[in-house]
Design an enzyme around this catalytic site. Structure first.
Site, PDB file in Angstrom:
ATOM      1  N   ASP A  68      -9.683   7.366  14.573  1.00 43.94           N
ATOM      2  CA  ASP A  68      -9.944   7.887  15.912  1.00 43.94           C
ATOM      3  C   ASP A  68      -9.357   6.879  16.903  1.00 43.94           C
ATOM      4  O   ASP A  68      -8.635   5.968  16.504  1.00 43.94           O
ATOM      5  CB  ASP A  68     -11.440   8.167  16.119  1.00 43.94           C
TER       6      ASP A  68
ATOM      7  N   LEU B  57      -3.381   2.942  17.952  1.00 40.19           N
ATOM      8  CA  LEU B  57      -2.875   4.249  18.361  1.00 40.19           C
ATOM      9  C   LEU B  57      -3.654   4.761  19.579  1.00 40.19           C
ATOM     10  O   LEU B  57      -4.879   4.655  19.626  1.00 40.19           O
ATOM     11  CB  LEU B  57      -3.023   5.263  17.221  1.00 40.19           C
TER      12      LEU B  57
ATOM     13  N   ASN C 246       0.833  -1.213   0.000  1.00 40.32           N
ATOM     14  CA  ASN C 246       0.000   0.000   0.000  1.00 40.32           C
ATOM     15  C   ASN C 246       0.858   1.251   0.000  1.00 40.32           C
ATOM     16  O   ASN C 246       0.507   2.249  -0.638  1.00 40.32           O
ATOM     17  CB  ASN C 246      -0.962  -0.001   1.189  1.00 40.32           C
TER      18      ASN C 246
ATOM     19  N   HIS D 250      -8.079  -0.629   5.811  1.00 36.82           N
ATOM     20  CA  HIS D 250      -8.434  -1.899   6.454  1.00 36.82           C
ATOM     21  C   HIS D 250      -9.051  -2.817   5.391  1.00 36.82           C
ATOM     22  O   HIS D 250      -9.860  -2.360   4.585  1.00 36.82           O
ATOM     23  CB  HIS D 250      -9.425  -1.655   7.595  1.00 36.82           C
TER      24      HIS D 250
ATOM     25  N   ASP E 289     -10.213   0.301  14.288  1.00 35.02           N
ATOM     26  CA  ASP E 289     -10.743   0.333  12.927  1.00 35.02           C
ATOM     27  C   ASP E 289     -12.062   1.092  12.853  1.00 35.02           C
ATOM     28  O   ASP E 289     -12.991   0.697  12.138  1.00 35.02           O
ATOM     29  CB  ASP E 289     -10.895  -1.091  12.366  1.00 35.02           C
TER      30      ASP E 289
ATOM     31  N   MET F  20       0.596  -2.312  12.245  1.00 34.51           N
ATOM     32  CA  MET F  20      -0.158  -3.218  13.101  1.00 34.51           C
ATOM     33  C   MET F  20      -0.056  -2.833  14.581  1.00 34.51           C
ATOM     34  O   MET F  20       0.263  -3.661  15.434  1.00 34.51           O
ATOM     35  CB  MET F  20       0.308  -4.663  12.870  1.00 34.51           C
ATOM     36  N   ARG F  21      -0.319  -1.549  14.860  1.00 29.64           N
ATOM     37  CA  ARG F  21      -0.335  -1.075  16.238  1.00 29.64           C
ATOM     38  C   ARG F  21      -1.567  -0.204  16.418  1.00 29.64           C
ATOM     39  O   ARG F  21      -1.891   0.601  15.540  1.00 29.64           O
ATOM     40  CB  ARG F  21       0.886  -0.191  16.533  1.00 29.64           C
TER      41      ARG F  21
HETATM   42  C1  GAR Z   1      -3.229  -4.623   3.977  1.00 27.47           C
HETATM   43  O1  GAR Z   1      -4.105  -5.625   3.510  1.00 27.47           O
HETATM   44  C2  GAR Z   1      -3.939  -3.707   4.952  1.00 27.47           C
HETATM   45  O2  GAR Z   1      -5.276  -3.477   4.604  1.00 27.47           O
HETATM   46  C3  GAR Z   1      -3.833  -4.486   6.235  1.00 27.47           C
HETATM   47  O3  GAR Z   1      -2.538  -5.012   6.221  1.00 27.47           O
HETATM   48  C4  GAR Z   1      -2.136  -5.231   4.868  1.00 27.47           C
HETATM   49  C5  GAR Z   1      -0.795  -4.567   4.656  1.00 27.47           C
HETATM   50  O4  GAR Z   1      -0.287  -4.884   3.388  1.00 27.47           O
HETATM   51  N1  GAR Z   1      -4.065  -3.654   7.362  1.00 27.47           N
HETATM   52  C6  GAR Z   1      -4.715  -4.045   8.449  1.00 27.47           C
HETATM   53  O5  GAR Z   1      -5.161  -5.165   8.591  1.00 27.47           O
HETATM   54  C7  GAR Z   1      -4.846  -2.981   9.539  1.00 27.47           C
HETATM   55  N2  GAR Z   1      -5.896  -3.318  10.436  1.00 27.47           N
HETATM   56  P1  GAR Z   1       0.901  -4.027   2.769  1.00 27.47           P
HETATM   57  O6  GAR Z   1       2.014  -3.981   3.832  1.00 27.47           O
HETATM   58  O7  GAR Z   1       1.314  -4.777   1.558  1.00 27.47           O
HETATM   59  O8  GAR Z   1       0.377  -2.663   2.462  1.00 27.47           O
END
Ligand code: GAR
Length: 197
Positions: A138, A90, A11, A106, A142, A87-88
Site C-alpha cells: 500500500d 511507491l 530474489n 522485506h 513496508d 529501493m524506492r
Molecule cells: C533483500 O534482502 C530484500 O528483502 C531487501 O533487499 C534485498 C534485495 O536482495 N529489500 C528491502 O530491504 C526492501 N525494503 P536481492 O536483490 O538479492 O533480491
C-alpha cells in the site's frame, strides 16, 4: 508479471526459477530497474527476459519517474508487480493503479523493523527472532497486508552479514510461496488481513 529491482536480484532469480520449473503459474515478462548497473538486469538477460532501465536520477519528481515506470508496465501488459529489492517508495497513484497486485519482500518480520539497515537494527535491539515478510503493497512504508512470513533465530554471534545471509535463504522460499498461494487460492483482504479460502 514484472519484477522491479535495484540491485543484485537474488530474489528475482528465485522467482524466475519457480516460474521456470512450474511451481508459480505465471510468466515474468519484464524486469525493470531504476539503477542502470543493477546486477539483476544481467541475470534477467541471461534468462532471456526483457529488461528496461527507468532511471530516477534526472527526473524532476518521484511522480514523473513513476509515470514512466507505469507506462513501461502498461506496455508490457502485466497483471502483477513484484518488488524484489526495489529501493524506492511507491506513491499513491502507482499503488492505486495496481491495487492488491503489487508484492514486496522485506527482510524482517513486519511490522518490526521497517525501512533500511534492518539487520543492524535487529541485532542492536537484541531481538531473538527475525525473518522475512512478503506483503501486498500500500502507500505506506513496508506496510500492507501480509501474505507469508518465515522466521530465523538470531544467534549471539550474528553480524548483520551472517543474519542477512540466513534471512535471504528464507526470502528465496517465501516469495515463490506467496505467489503460489495468491495465484492458486481464492483470497480477499479484510482490514489488515489476507483471508484465504
Ligand atoms: C533483500 O534482502 C530484500 O528483502 C531487501 O533487499 C534485498 C534485495 O536482495 N529489500 C528491502 O530491504 C526492501 N525494503 P536481492 O536483490 O538479492 O533480491
Amino acid at each position: 508479471m514484472a519484477v522491479l529491482l535495484s540491485g543484485r536480484g537474488s530474489n528475482y532469480l528465485a522467482l524466475q526459477d519457480a516460474v521456470d520449473d512450474g511451481r508459480v503459474p505465471a510468466e515474468v515478462v519484464l524486469v525493470l530497474s531504476n539503477q542502470p548497473g543493477a546486477q539483476g538486469l544481467e541475470r534477467a538477460k541471461e534468462r532471456g527476459v526483457a529488461t528496461k532501465v527507468v532511471p530516477h536520477r534526472g527526473e524532476p519528481s518521484r511522480a514523473a519517474h513513476e509515470r514512466k515506470v507505469l507506462a513501461a508496465l502498461e506496455e508490457a501488459k502485466v497483471d502483477w508487480v513484484c518488488l524484489a529489492g526495489y529501493m524506492r517508495l511507491l506513491g499513491r497513484d502507482f499503488v492505486e493503479h495496481y491495487t492488491e497486485r503489487i508484492l514486496n519482500i522485506h527482510p524482517s518480520l513486519l511490522p518490526s523493523f521497517p525501512g533500511l539497515h534492518v539487520h543492524e537494527q535487529v541485532i542492536e535491539h537484541g531481538a531473538r527472532v527475525s525473518g522475512c515478510t512478503v506483503h501486498l503493497v500500500d502507500a505506506g512504508l513496508d506496510s500492507g497486508p501480509i501474505v507469508v512470513q518465515r522466521s530465523v533465530s538470531v544467534l549471539d554471534d550474528d553480524t548483520p552479514e551472517t543474519l542477512a545471509a540466513r534471512v535471504l535463504e528464507q526470502e528465496h522460499l517465501a516469495y515463490p510461496e506467496a505467489l503460489v498461494r495468491l495465484l492458486g487460492e481464492p483470497w480477499r483482504v479484510e482490514g489488515r488481513r489476507i483471508v484465504f479460502g
